[in-house]
Design a protein around this motif. Structure first.
Motif, short mmCIF file in Angstrom:
data_model
loop_
_atom_site.label_atom_id
_atom_site.label_comp_id
_atom_site.label_asym_id
_atom_site.label_seq_id
_atom_site.Cartn_x
_atom_site.Cartn_y
_atom_site.Cartn_z
N GLU A 222 0.82 -1.21 0.00
CA GLU A 222 0.00 0.00 0.00
C GLU A 222 0.86 1.27 0.00
N LEU A 223 2.08 1.21 0.54
CA LEU A 223 2.94 2.38 0.59
C LEU A 223 3.63 2.66 -0.73
N LYS A 224 3.69 1.67 -1.61
CA LYS A 224 4.45 1.81 -2.85
C LYS A 224 3.92 2.94 -3.72
N THR A 225 2.60 3.01 -3.90
CA THR A 225 2.00 4.02 -4.79
C THR A 225 2.16 5.44 -4.25
N PRO A 226 1.81 5.74 -2.98
CA PRO A 226 2.00 7.12 -2.51
C PRO A 226 3.45 7.57 -2.50
N LEU A 227 4.40 6.67 -2.25
CA LEU A 227 5.81 7.05 -2.29
C LEU A 227 6.22 7.46 -3.70
N THR A 228 5.71 6.75 -4.71
CA THR A 228 6.01 7.12 -6.10
C THR A 228 5.45 8.50 -6.42
N SER A 229 4.24 8.81 -5.95
CA SER A 229 3.63 10.11 -6.19
C SER A 229 4.43 11.22 -5.51
N ILE A 230 4.86 10.99 -4.26
CA ILE A 230 5.65 12.00 -3.55
C ILE A 230 6.97 12.26 -4.26
N ARG A 231 7.58 11.21 -4.79
CA ARG A 231 8.84 11.38 -5.51
C ARG A 231 8.65 12.23 -6.77
N LEU A 232 7.56 11.99 -7.49
CA LEU A 232 7.30 12.77 -8.69
C LEU A 232 7.10 14.24 -8.35
N VAL A 233 6.38 14.53 -7.27
CA VAL A 233 6.17 15.92 -6.85
C VAL A 233 7.49 16.57 -6.48
N ALA A 234 8.34 15.86 -5.72
CA ALA A 234 9.63 16.42 -5.31
C ALA A 234 10.53 16.68 -6.51
N GLU A 235 10.56 15.75 -7.46
CA GLU A 235 11.39 15.94 -8.66
C GLU A 235 10.88 17.11 -9.50
N THR A 236 9.57 17.34 -9.51
CA THR A 236 9.00 18.47 -10.24
C THR A 236 9.36 19.79 -9.59
N LEU A 237 9.40 19.82 -8.25
CA LEU A 237 9.70 21.05 -7.52
C LEU A 237 11.18 21.39 -7.52
N GLU A 238 12.05 20.39 -7.68
CA GLU A 238 13.49 20.62 -7.51
C GLU A 238 14.03 21.74 -8.38
N PRO A 239 13.77 21.77 -9.73
CA PRO A 239 14.35 22.86 -10.53
C PRO A 239 13.67 24.21 -10.32
N ARG A 240 12.57 24.26 -9.62
CA ARG A 240 11.81 25.50 -9.48
C ARG A 240 12.09 26.24 -8.18
N VAL A 249 15.32 19.89 -0.90
CA VAL A 249 14.63 19.00 -1.84
C VAL A 249 15.47 17.76 -2.11
N GLU A 250 16.78 17.94 -2.22
CA GLU A 250 17.68 16.80 -2.44
C GLU A 250 17.63 15.85 -1.24
N ARG A 251 17.59 16.42 -0.06
CA ARG A 251 17.50 15.58 1.13
C ARG A 251 16.17 14.84 1.17
N LEU A 252 15.10 15.55 0.75
CA LEU A 252 13.78 14.89 0.69
C LEU A 252 13.81 13.73 -0.29
N LEU A 253 14.42 13.92 -1.46
CA LEU A 253 14.51 12.85 -2.46
C LEU A 253 15.34 11.68 -1.92
N SER A 254 16.38 12.00 -1.16
CA SER A 254 17.22 10.94 -0.59
C SER A 254 16.41 10.09 0.39
N GLU A 255 15.59 10.74 1.23
CA GLU A 255 14.78 10.00 2.19
C GLU A 255 13.68 9.19 1.48
N ILE A 256 13.13 9.75 0.42
CA ILE A 256 12.12 9.01 -0.35
C ILE A 256 12.76 7.76 -0.96
N GLU A 257 13.99 7.92 -1.46
CA GLU A 257 14.70 6.77 -2.03
C GLU A 257 14.95 5.70 -0.97
N ARG A 258 15.29 6.13 0.23
CA ARG A 258 15.52 5.17 1.31
C ARG A 258 14.24 4.42 1.66
N LEU A 259 13.13 5.14 1.75
CA LEU A 259 11.85 4.49 2.05
C LEU A 259 11.42 3.57 0.92
#
Length: 452
Positions: A222-240, A249-259
């Motif tokens: 059940e956690l797999k889908t929301p984690l993928t959505s959060i990663r997409l949002v973080a990657e979209t926000l990173e260049p902006r 944002v990089e630290r957030l992406l690192s923690e998402i990758e760990r989870l």
């Protein structure tokens, strides 16, 4: 009127003083009585907590050696009890015990068993079972039990074993499917070749563990889908975002990758529970280079504690492995070693080739494992209690690192064991993986420090 009011106030004051004196006297007497009770209870109940079948059996063995010492000896030097009351008391305790118990003599005749043991091991007609003192093999057919008895008798000390007992088919002509029963047994040596075996039914514990693992797998799915959505949002926000805030944002992406990796590991463990082995991406990998790569990832954590790594082994050893999974295996082991190592210490990785297997050993100088935890180290969600470590520190962790390491080794058809190193006193993990090129075992080993 004023005089009456004055005497009324005096009476109230005297009553209050008397009440307070009575209460203080009662309170003091109560505290004195409580202290006396605590003192007596500490004198009477000097019994250690029982945490396992092994410790319980050892307590029983010590009590037997003290309370059932033979009062006389016959001409052959064999001891016997002066009165039968002690033996009767012992038999009543065994019959009332919450676990099973069997006892064999020096010739492996079954002398004693209680009702719980008869139920667990499928002993027929327990009431008449000991009238003729049958051989153990005639009543219970179990290689693991026979081996445990012989091991105990040959070394005159207790051992513990877990296995699944499969009862013999009572009627081969009309066989009825027999369900295996998981059992934990601990033996004690009773002198003159006699051996006692305590038996614990593990069926309920294993069922609870399986239910827990299924629940964990469901949650991970059940956690797999929301984690993928959060990663997409973080990657979209990173260049902006502003360059100064991009590090967050990089630290957030690192923690998402760990989870995400943790969820993937849980899903892989769930698949292996139902017999589905994950696909391995096998390739030729240099072991020393892989160790250096893992250490580079953990270097910031190691630098904070000034912990170094030393690799001892042949620099040319290559393995056919799934590089990403063995990387995760080494990452988990070295991460644990860094967390539990004192400052200014060295972690050692030894690589050697023995009997067509590569042995990879990780040795640290940390707290080590409590002896009663060694058999549970690779269980999921198992964490050593901080009060049982010599430092008393709680280093955190999910309790999944070593469980995942264990499954990765199994996927590669290898073995992994945990011990405490006799010299450093720290954790000593040994991994044995198949090696397809044993001729290189003639190469000389070298010592190479890494990232001091």
């Amino acid at each position: 009127m004023k005089l009456e009011l004055l005497w009324l106030l005096v009476g109230i004051v005297i009553g209050a003083i008397a009440t307070s004196s009575c209460w203080l006297s009662w309170h003091y007497a109560k505290k004195k009585w409580n202290r006396k009770l605590r003192k007596r209870s500490q004198h009477v109940f000097k019994v250690r907590s029982i945490h396992s079948l092994k410790s319980w059996a050892k307590n029983i063995q010590q009590n037997l050696q003290q309370d059932l010492q033979p009062k006389y000896r016959d001409q052959n030097g064999n001891g016997f009890i002066e009165h039968d009351s002690e033996r009767l008391l012992w038999e009543n305790i065994i019959e009332s015990a919450p676990i099973g118990y069997i006892q064999v003599d020096q010739d492996n005749h079954l002398n004693i068993f209680n009702q719980r043991a008869a139920t667990m091991l499928g002993i027929m007609n327990p009431q008449q079972g000991l009238l003729r003192k049958p051989f153990l093999l005639q009543v219970i057919r179990s290689y693991e039990l026979d081996h445990l008895i012989e091991q105990t008798r040959s070394q005159s000390m207790g051992f513990q074993v877990d296995w699944v007992f499969h009862p013999a088919i009572p009627d081969p002509v009309d066989p009825v499917p027999q369900q295996g029963r998981p059992i934990r047994a601990y033996s004690i040596y009773l002198e003159h070749g006699q051996v006692g075996i305590f038996l614990e039914d593990r069926q309920e514990a294993i069922a609870i563990a399986q239910q827990r693992d299924r629940w964990t797998s469901d949650v991970a799915h059940e956690l797999k889908t929301p984690l993928t959505s959060i990663r997409l949002v973080a990657e979209t926000l990173e260049p902006r975002v502003e360059p100064s805030a991009r590090i967050w944002v990089e630290r957030l992406l690192s923690e998402i990758e760990r989870l995400t990796n943790l969820v993937k590991d849980l899903l892989d463990l769930g698949q292996m529970d139902v017999g589905i082995e994950p696909h391995l991406q096998i390739s030729e990998v240099n072991l020393a280079d892989l160790v250096r790569s893992v250490w580079t990832t953990l270097e910031p954590l190691a630098n904070r504690k000034k912990v170094s790594l030393q690799y001892i082994g042949d620099e040319t050893i290559t393995l056919r492995i799934d590089e990403s999974r063995i990387y995760r295996l080494l990452l988990n082991l070295l991460d644990n070693s860094i967390k539990h190592s004192p400052a200014l210490q060295c972690i050692t990785i030894k690589a050697s080739i023995v009997d067509s297997k590569v042995h990879i050993e990780t040795i640290d100088a940390g707290d080590g494992f409590p002896e009663d935890a060694l058999s549970h180290i690779f269980e999921r969600f198992y964490r050593v209690e901080s009060s049982r470590t010599r430092s008393g520190l709680d280093h955190g962790g999910s309790g999944l690192g070593l469980a995942i390491a264990y499954q990765i080794v199994l996927l590669h058809k290898g073995t992994i064991t945990a011990r405490n190193h006799p010299e450093t006193g720290g954790a000593w993990i040994t991994i044995a993986l198949p090696y397809q090129n044993p001729t290189t075992s003639e190469n000389l080993q070298t010592s190479q420090p890494l990232r001091k």
